[in-house]
Motif scaffolding. Structure first.
Motif, PDB file in Angstrom:
ATOM      1  N   ILE A 170      -6.005 144.236  -8.204  1.00 49.15           N
ATOM      2  CA  ILE A 170      -4.604 144.645  -8.223  1.00 49.15           C
ATOM      3  C   ILE A 170      -4.437 145.967  -8.967  1.00 49.15           C
ATOM      4  CG2 ILE A 170      -2.336 144.050  -9.192  1.00 49.15           C
ATOM      5  CD1 ILE A 170      -3.005 141.116  -8.509  1.00 49.15           C
ATOM      6  N   ALA A 171      -5.127 146.106 -10.097  1.00 48.64           N
ATOM      7  CA  ALA A 171      -5.022 147.346 -10.864  1.00 48.64           C
ATOM      8  C   ALA A 171      -5.568 148.529 -10.070  1.00 48.64           C
ATOM      9  CB  ALA A 171      -5.768 147.203 -12.188  1.00 48.64           C
ATOM     10  N   TRP A 172      -6.711 148.351  -9.418  1.00 46.29           N
ATOM     11  CA  TRP A 172      -7.320 149.447  -8.662  1.00 46.29           C
ATOM     12  C   TRP A 172      -6.418 149.888  -7.507  1.00 46.29           C
ATOM     13  CZ3 TRP A 172     -11.403 152.391  -9.856  1.00 46.29           C
ATOM     14  CH2 TRP A 172     -11.837 153.301  -8.880  1.00 46.29           C
ATOM     15  N   VAL A 173      -5.934 148.940  -6.742  1.00 45.88           N
ATOM     16  CA  VAL A 173      -5.078 149.274  -5.595  1.00 45.88           C
ATOM     17  C   VAL A 173      -3.782 149.924  -6.066  1.00 45.88           C
ATOM     18  CG1 VAL A 173      -3.718 148.255  -3.721  1.00 45.88           C
ATOM     19  CG2 VAL A 173      -6.079 147.536  -4.080  1.00 45.88           C
ATOM     20  N   THR A 174      -3.223 149.450  -7.157  1.00 42.02           N
ATOM     21  CA  THR A 174      -1.995 150.038  -7.689  1.00 42.02           C
ATOM     22  C   THR A 174      -2.220 151.473  -8.139  1.00 42.02           C
ATOM     23  OG1 THR A 174      -1.231 147.858  -8.396  1.00 42.02           O
ATOM     24  CG2 THR A 174      -0.185 149.785  -9.424  1.00 42.02           C
ATOM     25  N   ILE A 175      -3.293 151.705  -8.886  1.00 38.23           N
ATOM     26  CA  ILE A 175      -3.581 153.051  -9.380  1.00 38.23           C
ATOM     27  C   ILE A 175      -3.813 154.019  -8.227  1.00 38.23           C
ATOM     28  CG2 ILE A 175      -5.305 154.425 -10.623  1.00 38.23           C
ATOM     29  CD1 ILE A 175      -5.558 151.990 -12.539  1.00 38.23           C
ATOM     30  N   VAL A 176      -4.613 153.619  -7.250  1.00 40.92           N
ATOM     31  CA  VAL A 176      -4.901 154.504  -6.122  1.00 40.92           C
ATOM     32  C   VAL A 176      -3.640 154.748  -5.295  1.00 40.92           C
ATOM     33  CG1 VAL A 176      -6.199 154.716  -3.963  1.00 40.92           C
ATOM     34  CG2 VAL A 176      -7.351 153.919  -6.029  1.00 40.92           C
ATOM     35  N   SER A 177      -2.845 153.734  -5.078  1.00 39.57           N
ATOM     36  CA  SER A 177      -1.616 153.898  -4.294  1.00 39.57           C
ATOM     37  C   SER A 177      -0.638 154.832  -4.986  1.00 39.57           C
ATOM     38  CB  SER A 177      -0.957 152.538  -4.059  1.00 39.57           C
ATOM     39  OG  SER A 177      -1.786 151.724  -3.265  1.00 39.57           O
ATOM     40  N   VAL A 178      -0.460 154.659  -6.284  1.00 38.84           N
ATOM     41  CA  VAL A 178       0.450 155.530  -7.024  1.00 38.84           C
ATOM     42  C   VAL A 178      -0.086 156.960  -7.028  1.00 38.84           C
ATOM     43  CG1 VAL A 178       1.351 156.025  -9.335  1.00 38.84           C
ATOM     44  CG2 VAL A 178       1.441 153.700  -8.427  1.00 38.84           C
ATOM     45  N   LEU A 179      -1.381 157.108  -7.247  1.00 41.63           N
ATOM     46  CA  LEU A 179      -1.980 158.442  -7.251  1.00 41.63           C
ATOM     47  C   LEU A 179      -1.750 159.158  -5.921  1.00 41.63           C
ATOM     48  CD1 LEU A 179      -3.864 160.563  -8.614  1.00 41.63           C
ATOM     49  CD2 LEU A 179      -5.747 159.375  -7.497  1.00 41.63           C
ATOM     50  N   PHE A 180      -1.971 158.468  -4.816  1.00 36.73           N
ATOM     51  CA  PHE A 180      -1.820 159.108  -3.517  1.00 36.73           C
ATOM     52  C   PHE A 180      -0.360 159.261  -3.103  1.00 36.73           C
ATOM     53  CE2 PHE A 180      -6.298 158.798  -3.265  1.00 36.73           C
ATOM     54  CZ  PHE A 180      -6.677 159.799  -2.395  1.00 36.73           C
ATOM     55  N   ASP A 181       0.546 158.488  -3.692  1.00 41.22           N
ATOM     56  CA  ASP A 181       1.970 158.742  -3.468  1.00 41.22           C
ATOM     57  C   ASP A 181       2.400 160.027  -4.168  1.00 41.22           C
ATOM     58  OD1 ASP A 181       2.357 156.552  -1.883  1.00 41.22           O
ATOM     59  OD2 ASP A 181       3.176 155.281  -3.486  1.00 41.22           O
ATOM     60  N   VAL A 182       1.838 160.275  -5.351  1.00 38.61           N
ATOM     61  CA  VAL A 182       2.183 161.467  -6.120  1.00 38.61           C
ATOM     62  C   VAL A 182       1.532 162.709  -5.520  1.00 38.61           C
ATOM     63  CG1 VAL A 182       1.898 162.604  -8.363  1.00 38.61           C
ATOM     64  CG2 VAL A 182       2.584 160.201  -8.256  1.00 38.61           C
ATOM     65  N   VAL A 183       0.243 162.617  -5.193  1.00 40.77           N
ATOM     66  CA  VAL A 183      -0.523 163.778  -4.734  1.00 40.77           C
ATOM     67  C   VAL A 183      -0.340 164.032  -3.243  1.00 40.77           C
ATOM     68  CG1 VAL A 183      -2.865 164.739  -4.594  1.00 40.77           C
ATOM     69  CG2 VAL A 183      -2.223 163.358  -6.548  1.00 40.77           C
ATOM     70  N   ASP A 184      -0.026 162.985  -2.488  1.00 40.87           N
ATOM     71  CA  ASP A 184       0.096 163.074  -1.029  1.00 40.87           C
ATOM     72  C   ASP A 184      -1.193 163.619  -0.408  1.00 40.87           C
ATOM     73  OD1 ASP A 184       1.461 162.623   1.333  1.00 40.87           O
ATOM     74  OD2 ASP A 184       2.160 164.693   1.432  1.00 40.87           O
ATOM     75  N   GLY A 185      -2.297 162.946  -0.767  1.00 35.47           N
ATOM     76  CA  GLY A 185      -3.612 163.356  -0.276  1.00 35.47           C
ATOM     77  C   GLY A 185      -3.855 162.899   1.150  1.00 35.47           C
TER      78      GLY A 185
END
Length: 71
Positions: A26-41
């Protein structure tokens, strides 16, 4: 012993390990999802980061098992 009894016994014996695995996922998916929402990679990088979570989990698990065996 029935399948249900075996399942209940397995979950009872491995409860904390299963909760730790779930918390890591859950932590990994949350961190990656938030990161890619911010960066729009790019989408391929998103999937690469998600897959690297699987590798990170097994690396972490392997290192902890090796540390336990050394003690």
């Amino acid at each position: 012993m029935s399948q249900i009894d075996r399942l209940v016994e397995y979950v009872g014996e491995n409860r904390w390990e299963m909760l730790t695995d779930l918390a890591f996922a859950i932590a990994w998916v949350t961190i990656v999802s938030v990161l890619f929402d911010v960066v729009d990679g790019p989408q391929w990088a998103y999937y690469l980061f998600m897959f690297s979570g699987v590798l990170a989990y097994f690396l972490l698990y392997g290192m902890s098992e090796a540390a336990i065996e050394r003690e």
